[in-house]
Design a protein around this motif. Structure first.
Motif, PDB file in Angstrom:
ATOM      1  N   ALA A   1       0.926  -1.210  -0.070  1.00  0.00           N
ATOM      2  CA  ALA A   1       0.077  -0.033  -0.033  1.00  0.00           C
ATOM      3  C   ALA A   1       1.038   1.508   0.147  1.00  0.00           C
ATOM      4  O   ALA A   1       0.217   2.434  -0.064  1.00  0.00           O
ATOM      5  CB  ALA A   1      -0.808   0.172   1.232  1.00  0.00           C
ATOM      6  N   ALA A   2       2.190   1.155  -0.180  1.00  0.00           N
ATOM      7  CA  ALA A   2       3.058   2.209   0.080  1.00  0.00           C
ATOM      8  C   ALA A   2       4.090   2.188  -0.823  1.00  0.00           C
ATOM      9  O   ALA A   2       4.559   0.943  -1.157  1.00  0.00           O
ATOM     10  CB  ALA A   2       3.455   2.771   1.423  1.00  0.00           C
ATOM     11  N   SER A   3       4.882   3.017  -1.137  1.00  0.00           N
ATOM     12  CA  SER A   3       6.236   2.978  -1.901  1.00  0.00           C
ATOM     13  C   SER A   3       7.236   2.245  -1.021  1.00  0.00           C
ATOM     14  O   SER A   3       7.420   2.562   0.129  1.00  0.00           O
ATOM     15  CB  SER A   3       6.833   4.296  -2.346  1.00  0.00           C
ATOM     16  OG  SER A   3       7.174   5.115  -1.230  1.00  0.00           O
ATOM     17  N   ALA A   4       7.806   1.172  -1.479  1.00  0.00           N
ATOM     18  CA  ALA A   4       8.786   0.584  -0.844  1.00  0.00           C
ATOM     19  C   ALA A   4       9.982   1.128  -0.752  1.00  0.00           C
ATOM     20  O   ALA A   4      10.753   1.852  -1.725  1.00  0.00           O
ATOM     21  CB  ALA A   4       9.018  -1.069  -1.371  1.00  0.00           C
ATOM     22  N   ARG A   5      10.512   1.087   0.563  1.00  0.00           N
ATOM     23  CA  ARG A   5      12.103   1.631   0.856  1.00  0.00           C
ATOM     24  C   ARG A   5      13.137   0.625   0.373  1.00  0.00           C
ATOM     25  O   ARG A   5      12.922  -0.794   0.258  1.00  0.00           O
ATOM     26  CB  ARG A   5      12.247   1.971   2.236  1.00  0.00           C
ATOM     27  CG  ARG A   5      11.603   2.937   2.669  1.00  0.00           C
ATOM     28  CD  ARG A   5      11.844   3.533   4.051  1.00  0.00           C
ATOM     29  NE  ARG A   5      11.536   2.149   4.921  1.00  0.00           N
ATOM     30  CZ  ARG A   5      10.566   1.865   5.677  1.00  0.00           C
ATOM     31  NH1 ARG A   5       9.455   2.833   5.335  1.00  0.00           N
ATOM     32  NH2 ARG A   5      10.442   0.807   6.405  1.00  0.00           N
ATOM     33  N   PRO A   6      14.117   0.963  -0.406  1.00  0.00           N
ATOM     34  CA  PRO A   6      15.164   0.256  -0.797  1.00  0.00           C
ATOM     35  C   PRO A   6      15.625  -0.589   0.313  1.00  0.00           C
ATOM     36  O   PRO A   6      16.004  -1.994   0.357  1.00  0.00           O
ATOM     37  CB  PRO A   6      16.237   0.976  -1.430  1.00  0.00           C
ATOM     38  CG  PRO A   6      15.371   2.292  -1.986  1.00  0.00           C
ATOM     39  CD  PRO A   6      14.481   2.424  -0.947  1.00  0.00           C
ATOM     40  N   ALA A   7      15.977   0.092   1.552  1.00  0.00           N
ATOM     41  CA  ALA A   7      16.477  -0.630   2.713  1.00  0.00           C
ATOM     42  C   ALA A   7      15.472  -2.031   3.086  1.00  0.00           C
ATOM     43  O   ALA A   7      16.349  -2.882   3.370  1.00  0.00           O
ATOM     44  CB  ALA A   7      16.816   0.200   3.628  1.00  0.00           C
ATOM     45  N   THR A   8      14.424  -1.653   2.980  1.00  0.00           N
ATOM     46  CA  THR A   8      13.222  -2.891   3.549  1.00  0.00           C
ATOM     47  C   THR A   8      13.590  -3.944   2.549  1.00  0.00           C
ATOM     48  O   THR A   8      13.613  -5.138   2.933  1.00  0.00           O
ATOM     49  CB  THR A   8      12.046  -2.280   3.675  1.00  0.00           C
ATOM     50  OG1 THR A   8      11.842  -1.397   4.699  1.00  0.00           O
ATOM     51  CG2 THR A   8      11.009  -3.277   3.765  1.00  0.00           C
ATOM     52  N   LEU A   9      13.750  -3.536   1.181  1.00  0.00           N
ATOM     53  CA  LEU A   9      13.399  -4.570   0.079  1.00  0.00           C
ATOM     54  C   LEU A   9      14.923  -5.491   0.298  1.00  0.00           C
ATOM     55  O   LEU A   9      14.867  -6.628   0.099  1.00  0.00           O
ATOM     56  CB  LEU A   9      13.493  -4.117  -1.227  1.00  0.00           C
ATOM     57  CG  LEU A   9      12.131  -3.144  -1.432  1.00  0.00           C
ATOM     58  CD1 LEU A   9      12.276  -2.843  -2.811  1.00  0.00           C
ATOM     59  CD2 LEU A   9      10.972  -4.252  -1.273  1.00  0.00           C
ATOM     60  N   ILE A  10      16.025  -4.757   0.358  1.00  0.00           N
ATOM     61  CA  ILE A  10      17.328  -5.401   0.614  1.00  0.00           C
ATOM     62  C   ILE A  10      17.461  -6.382   1.823  1.00  0.00           C
ATOM     63  O   ILE A  10      17.874  -7.504   1.658  1.00  0.00           O
ATOM     64  CB  ILE A  10      18.446  -4.081   0.715  1.00  0.00           C
ATOM     65  CG1 ILE A  10      18.424  -3.616  -0.750  1.00  0.00           C
ATOM     66  CG2 ILE A  10      19.760  -5.042   1.242  1.00  0.00           C
ATOM     67  CD1 ILE A  10      19.533  -2.435  -0.353  1.00  0.00           C
ATOM     68  N   ALA A  11      16.703  -5.691   2.870  1.00  0.00           N
ATOM     69  CA  ALA A  11      16.605  -6.593   4.100  1.00  0.00           C
ATOM     70  C   ALA A  11      15.748  -7.984   3.906  1.00  0.00           C
ATOM     71  O   ALA A  11      16.302  -9.119   4.215  1.00  0.00           O
ATOM     72  CB  ALA A  11      15.956  -5.934   5.287  1.00  0.00           C
ATOM     73  N   LEU A  12      14.636  -7.625   3.222  1.00  0.00           N
ATOM     74  CA  LEU A  12      13.978  -8.907   2.898  1.00  0.00           C
ATOM     75  C   LEU A  12      14.964 -10.045   2.074  1.00  0.00           C
ATOM     76  O   LEU A  12      14.635 -11.087   2.395  1.00  0.00           O
ATOM     77  CB  LEU A  12      12.605  -8.657   2.206  1.00  0.00           C
ATOM     78  CG  LEU A  12      11.656  -7.845   3.045  1.00  0.00           C
ATOM     79  CD1 LEU A  12      10.617  -7.061   1.972  1.00  0.00           C
ATOM     80  CD2 LEU A  12      11.158  -8.695   3.983  1.00  0.00           C
ATOM     81  N   ALA A  13      15.406  -9.542   1.137  1.00  0.00           N
ATOM     82  CA  ALA A  13      16.080 -10.379   0.186  1.00  0.00           C
ATOM     83  C   ALA A  13      17.068 -10.992   0.875  1.00  0.00           C
ATOM     84  O   ALA A  13      17.421 -12.290   0.545  1.00  0.00           O
ATOM     85  CB  ALA A  13      16.573  -9.742  -1.074  1.00  0.00           C
ATOM     86  N   GLU A  14      17.791 -10.131   1.730  1.00  0.00           N
ATOM     87  CA  GLU A  14      19.059 -10.821   2.397  1.00  0.00           C
ATOM     88  C   GLU A  14      18.563 -11.776   3.391  1.00  0.00           C
ATOM     89  O   GLU A  14      19.748 -12.557   3.941  1.00  0.00           O
ATOM     90  CB  GLU A  14      19.880  -9.589   3.053  1.00  0.00           C
ATOM     91  CG  GLU A  14      20.762  -8.894   1.885  1.00  0.00           C
ATOM     92  CD  GLU A  14      21.357  -7.791   2.374  1.00  0.00           C
ATOM     93  OE1 GLU A  14      21.209  -7.408   3.815  1.00  0.00           O
ATOM     94  OE2 GLU A  14      22.551  -7.323   2.065  1.00  0.00           O
ATOM     95  N   SER A  15      17.440 -11.739   3.871  1.00  0.00           N
ATOM     96  CA  SER A  15      17.101 -12.736   4.786  1.00  0.00           C
ATOM     97  C   SER A  15      16.245 -13.822   4.269  1.00  0.00           C
ATOM     98  O   SER A  15      15.518 -14.881   5.043  1.00  0.00           O
ATOM     99  CB  SER A  15      15.963 -11.956   5.820  1.00  0.00           C
ATOM    100  OG  SER A  15      14.987 -11.252   5.205  1.00  0.00           O
ATOM    101  N   GLY A  16      16.414 -14.073   3.078  1.00  0.00           N
ATOM    102  CA  GLY A  16      15.892 -15.232   2.380  1.00  0.00           C
ATOM    103  C   GLY A  16      14.361 -15.206   1.717  1.00  0.00           C
ATOM    104  O   GLY A  16      14.198 -16.369   1.114  1.00  0.00           O
TER     105      GLY A  16
END
Length: 642
Positions: free
Chosen positions: A103-118
């Protein structure tokens, strides 16, 4: 969680009871997996009061468990926390975060954290694509996108196509063309086809139909399949009726999916709009909207059946029908951000020709900056700005919009779908004594219409504007070709006949030869076909030209009456109780663009019974036209669903 990790956490928070330790450990894991911005974001996800979460965060920042970096919360223990957490716990947090960022614009930091956590959810890939498109210089998030894509089996070409698809949905045509440039002639056959279709769609959105047609021919009808609907649209836009028929034949008639059915109806509706003067084409375009609408922003659409259907409806004097189609498309989110802008522009145009200038202003303002618009939509935008200014007698704004339109059309080939803004600019240019600038564009438009057999439903508004431009410039020679075209089309189109009569009446008014009864007929006919502002202006000019006071007052009253009756912004809603339950069912399906046979199959009644129901609905509501019936049904269904 390991004993060592638990001991480490307990050392930093020695006096906390077990439940408080667990709560803070949960917060730390959320920070590790998502890099949230603040306590409010975390509180929403963990289901705790914001103040309690803020107090815990303050304490954890104070003891060094977490820290703030580049505007987000982070923890240096992220890798260990993820490794020691239960897989189900990690997946649950991933799902919470992805649901939240939808529902909002995703922050790069959040997306990177999601990816790095698998996290490998397809939604993450979509968010990464969007962020990279918005921030192409972000090396870290681009690297993460490529890594996540490779983990799902996508190679570099696949990533480029994903980015081009996202850019297309957002109307970023130049980015689409840049991303697909090398893929059109390289890579696998499937990659070449997809890249060519995306690039062609970008050219359609940029008013470059010749280049779009070349790309569709590069792919070929056999490979395009149902996407050949866009080749049909491109060919008709250029005035090549024979090519459009060939592309339609290549599509076949089998429609096994809703998308295929919607594209077939779209192509058929477009073809019929130039081949037949009746309303069958609008029905087909409405059916196409019904089939494609549920896909919302998922489909890449160079244009939409709602936008094209609305243009056609306005062009045949049915702006109320246009509003119904556009409202449905806006509610469905059809075509993504590019579709939203297109629908708002055409809706504003419909409101403007009806004289509802304030409502049109609101639509234009909701678009935001015109810099986000492609070349095709900029023609409509500046046409709207000029048209609204002209109707308000704002000479300064009219000149400014004319200059923008004139500059934007340099090197642009106008098409069948650009006739409305072109017509408006014919009148503006005549008023500004600059008709020579628009003359080549008018010739181009007439050539397109000639190639299509001069279809009256598309041609009539352009010729009406030609008549108005001739009145502005007081040029009888310029008047005759457009007046004759309307007169010729009158036998095939009741709308063209209305405009032809109004043109003759207007000329009589300017000559001071008008009969007041004829003026009133033309004024009311113009208003009934959506030309409310023109109708009011005709009555006003008749008032100025009439020699006696009684006639002048009658015409002034008529002008006020027409304007007032069509500018109510809060119409009294019709009640669903006006219709029976069965009639309401039928009405919903009619509004969705279903034909009598399809409605009958869904309700287990015969097509003839459906026809009887529709006739009773029309009688109950007092609808005098198909467009008025659709508008009334829309009001009833909307009120019922609220």
């Amino acid at each position: 969680m390991s004993a060592g990790a638990l001991q480490e956490l307990e050392v930093s928070m020695p006096d906390l009871p077990d439940d408080a330790t667990t709560a803070r450990r949960t917060l730390q894991l959320h920070v590790a997996l998502s890099c949230p911005a603040n306590a409010a974001e975390l509180a929403r996800r963990v289901g705790r009061p914001e103040r309690a979460v803020r107090d815990d965060l303050d304490a954890m920042i104070a003891n060094g468990t977490i820290h703030v970096q580049e505007g987000v919360l982070r923890t240096s223990a992220a890798a260990r926390l993820v490794a020691e957490a239960l897989p189900g716990e990690v997946r649950e947090i991933h799902d919470l975060v992805l649901a939240d960022v939808d529902a909002a614009s995703a922050r790069p930091a959040t997306l990177i954290a999601l990816a790095e956590s698998g996290c490998r959810d397809p939604k993450l890939l979509g968010h990464l694509v969007r962020v990279v498109n918005e921030h192409p210089d972000g090396a870290s998030v681009t690297a993460i996108l490529n890594a996540v894509a490779r983990s799902t089996g996508l190679e570099d070409d696949g990533v480029q196509l994903l980015r081009a698809t996202d850019a297309s949905i957002r109307g970023r045509t130049e980015l689409v063309l840049r991303l697909t440039e090398a893929l059109v002639t390289a890579g696998s056959a499937a990659t070449r086809k997809r890249a060519a279709v995306l690039a062609a769609g970008a050219h359609v959105q940029s008013a470059r139909l010749e280049r779009a047609g070349a790309l569709y021919r590069h792919v070929g009808g056999d490979e395009l399949g149902q996407d050949a609907a866009w080749a049909v649209m491109s060919a008709l836009g250029r005035g090549d009726l024979e090519a459009a028929r060939v592309w339609r034949a290549a599509m076949g008639d089998d429609a096994l999916t809703s998308q295929s059915s919607g594209l077939l109806d779209f192509a058929d509706g477009l073809l019929r709009s130039v081949e037949e003067p009746g309303s069958v084409s609008l029905d087909r375009l409405a059916r196409s909207l019904s089939a494609l609408g549920p896909f919302g922003a998922e489909l890449v659409l160079p244009d939409t059946p709602a936008a094209v259907g609305a243009l056609f409806a306005i062009s045949r004097g049915e702006p109320a029908t246009a509003e119904v189609l556009l409202d449905r498309a806006l509610r469905a989110g059809l075509g993504g951000e590019a579709g939203r802008r297109r629908h708002l522009l055409v809706s504003a145009w419909s409101l403007m020709v009806q004289g509802r200038l304030h409502a049109a202003d609101q639509r234009v303002e909701s678009l935001g900056s015109p810099e986000e618009l492609g070349d095709r939509d900029l023609l409509f935008y500046w046409g709207l700005r000029a048209g609204l200014a002209r109707r308000r007698s704002d000479a300064h704004e009219t000149r400014a919009a004319w200059r923008e339109f004139r500059d934007r059309t340099l090197g642009v080939s106008l098409s069948l779908y650009d006739l409305l803004p072109l017509g408006e600019m014919m009148v503006v240019a005549a008023r500004l004594h600059d008709a020579e600038r628009v003359a080549p564009m008018v010739e181009q438009a007439l050539s397109v219409l000639e190639g299509l057999g001069h279809p009256p439903s598309w041609a009539a508004p352009l010729h009406w504007c030609g008549v108005q431009a001739a009145f502005q410039s007081e040029d009888p020679a310029a008047l005759m070709p457009h007046a004759n075209a309307l007169a010729t089309a009158a036998s095939r189109s009741s709308y063209a006949a209305t405009l032809a009569r109004a043109g003759r009446t207007w000329l009589d008014v300017l000559r001071r030869e008008a009969d007041l009864a004829a003026v009133e007929v033309s004024v009311r006919e113009l208003a009934a076909t959506g030309h409310v502002w023109d109708a009011s202006r005709l009555a006003g000019q008749a008032a100025l030209q009439h020699p006696d006071r009684e006639g002048t007052l009658a015409m002034m009253q008529l002008a006020r009456e027409v304007s007032k009756s069509h500018q109510q912004t809060q119409p009294v809603p019709l009640r669903s109780s006006t219709l029976t339950a069965r009639e309401l069912e039928v009405g919903r399906l009619v509004l969705d663009g279903q034909g009598y046979r399809a409605i009958g199959e869904q309700l287990f009644i015969s097509p003839k019974t459906v026809e009887h129901h529709v006739a009773r609905i029309r009688n109950r509501l007092g609808a005098t036209s198909r467009g008025e019936l659709l508008e009334m049904l829309h009001d009833i269904v909307t009120a019922t669903d609220q």
